[in-house]
Design an enzyme around this catalytic site. Sequence first.
Site, PDB file in Angstrom:
ATOM      1  N   LYS A 196       0.955  -1.213  -0.113  1.00 13.17           N
ATOM      2  CA  LYS A 196      -0.039  -0.021   0.054  1.00 13.17           C
ATOM      3  C   LYS A 196       1.020   1.210   0.023  1.00 13.17           C
ATOM      4  CE  LYS A 196      -1.941   2.764   3.161  1.00 13.17           C
ATOM      5  NZ  LYS A 196      -1.966   3.773   2.311  1.00 13.17           N
ATOM      6  N   GLU A 270       9.387   1.260  11.151  1.00 15.59           N
ATOM      7  CA  GLU A 270      10.401   2.353  10.982  1.00 15.59           C
ATOM      8  C   GLU A 270       9.570   3.608  11.276  1.00 15.59           C
ATOM      9  OE1 GLU A 270      13.521   2.219   9.738  1.00 15.59           O
ATOM     10  OE2 GLU A 270      13.812   0.334   8.763  1.00 15.59           O
ATOM     11  N   CYS A 304      12.707  11.346   7.951  1.00 19.25           N
ATOM     12  CA  CYS A 304      12.541  10.743   9.130  1.00 19.25           C
ATOM     13  C   CYS A 304      13.746  11.081   9.936  1.00 19.25           C
ATOM     14  CB  CYS A 304      12.278   9.405   9.314  1.00 19.25           C
ATOM     15  SG  CYS A 304      13.355   8.438   8.131  1.00 19.25           S
ATOM     16  N   GLU A 401       8.135  15.898  16.592  1.00 20.69           N
ATOM     17  CA  GLU A 401       8.607  15.786  15.155  1.00 20.69           C
ATOM     18  C   GLU A 401       7.754  16.493  14.242  1.00 20.69           C
ATOM     19  OE1 GLU A 401       7.663  12.402  12.602  1.00 20.69           O
ATOM     20  OE2 GLU A 401       9.756  12.343  11.891  1.00 20.69           O
TER      21      GLU A 401
END
Length: 458
Positions: A196, A270, A304, A401
């Site tokens: 996906k 992750e 990231c 973040e």
Amino acid sequence: MITHDKRLFVRNITRGIMTTFEAFTQKQAYIDGTWHSAENGKPWQLYHPATGEVLLNTELATSAEAEKAIEAAARAFTSWRQTSRETRAQYLEKIADAFEAKSEYLAMLSVKNNGKLRLEADIDVADAIACYRYYADLIRQQPTQQTLPAPEGMTLIKESEPIGVCALIVPWNFPMVTTAWKLAPALAAGCTVILKPSEYTLLPELVLGDILTEVNLPKGVVNIVAGDADVGQLMSTHPLINKVSFTGSNAVGESVMRQAASGVKSISLELGGKSAFIVCEDVDLDAACEWIAAGIFFNAGQICSATSRLLIPESIAQPLLERLKLKAENLIVGAGEDDNSTMGAITNEAQYRRIQQYFSIAKEENLPLITGGHTIGEHGWFIAPTIYAPVPTSSQLWQEEIFGPVLVCATYRDISEAIKLANESIYGLVATVASASVENAMRIAKALRVGHIWINSE
Ligand code: NAD
């Protein structure tokens, strides 16, 4: 700054290739080697982040397609797991070759759909190609069996087996290489797959289905479903799925972990980061400035491993921040199609709005703004390279973040304080240490609780 002329340039290009994108409207689910359109698809738009214009009106696949795709992958597993390692290596090489042949086209789609600079799009494609080739080499080199030490009269053989049907769920920031990091090892191991891609960056990802047809990958080995969170949810709970590999935010990662608990599926996550960059007192200021800027402004901070928390010794804070301000203000924020641009757009509007919410929080918290803190232009999703300093570690901007071009800075008195501040985070993805002495940097690196550390690099 993006100029009026540059915006016109982007519009013209967009209009020129709009018709090419129409082919993607029929591509919602690649099942058993064939593209299908969604039966009851959800209306969806793909955008050009540099202009905010719609690139494609399409639909998203739903659980109905995901269900069929999972069943196809389960059927294909019996024969795919029995293929030789050499056969699987050859398919991976063919996929890499096909990516290489289409690299111009894929990079163009990535510039359009992700709002990336051309250089960043090229990296996404090139790293994906390298990853497919890496796993082709790896399975050729790895022994199929290992004989382990055993008591006399006994033979102990270790054999690695494919885990089964894998659900691969991918984010939007570097989609092609993130897909490759999951797909290449899964295929190498003999697993079958339902993939996906992120619903925001479907264009470069959907070309993969055509590539798989082109290389004659056996039907059902890889199935692609262009859906949203509902499809991801089904994939991570479905009884026929043996493993879920997810890359994305911590919040969704937690949900995926809960979802995958049904049936006790194997998972790999992750997730996000709020990584520290520790500058030492002995550093070359100009070099440090380059590394810091690349660490936070590459891909407009949507990475990231962005080093978004800067720790500076009090003694060099002023000259370093002056250099960083200049560097940030000299970046040319603009469309990826424009070769002069040195920082691209934010990939989707939701993320663009999210970054602005952090600007509002910074105002409420009275954070000192060194530069940026605003959007750029009337069209497209551009954010100015932004630096706040000094930022208290209690600030939301220090702790969370942001996933944009926003750097928060704090000063430290001695290196033990810097290490303590760097480690005080719920994240633990990466860190950077910059020092004239590599030995010194290595000592600091050993005290950091993160997965990956750069020394004197971005
Ligand atoms: P996201 O978590 O919002 O979405 C990631 C994927 O999960 C998308 O495909 C989305 O459709 C899907 N999804 C959403 N809800 C789901 C659910 N309940 N169940 C299953 N799937 C679901 O992340 P994003 O906004 O696409 O990407 C940005 C995030 O990804 C950032 O936090 C970034 O740090 C992280 N990221 C991490 C790495 C890494 O290697 N550690 C790499 C790239 C991005």
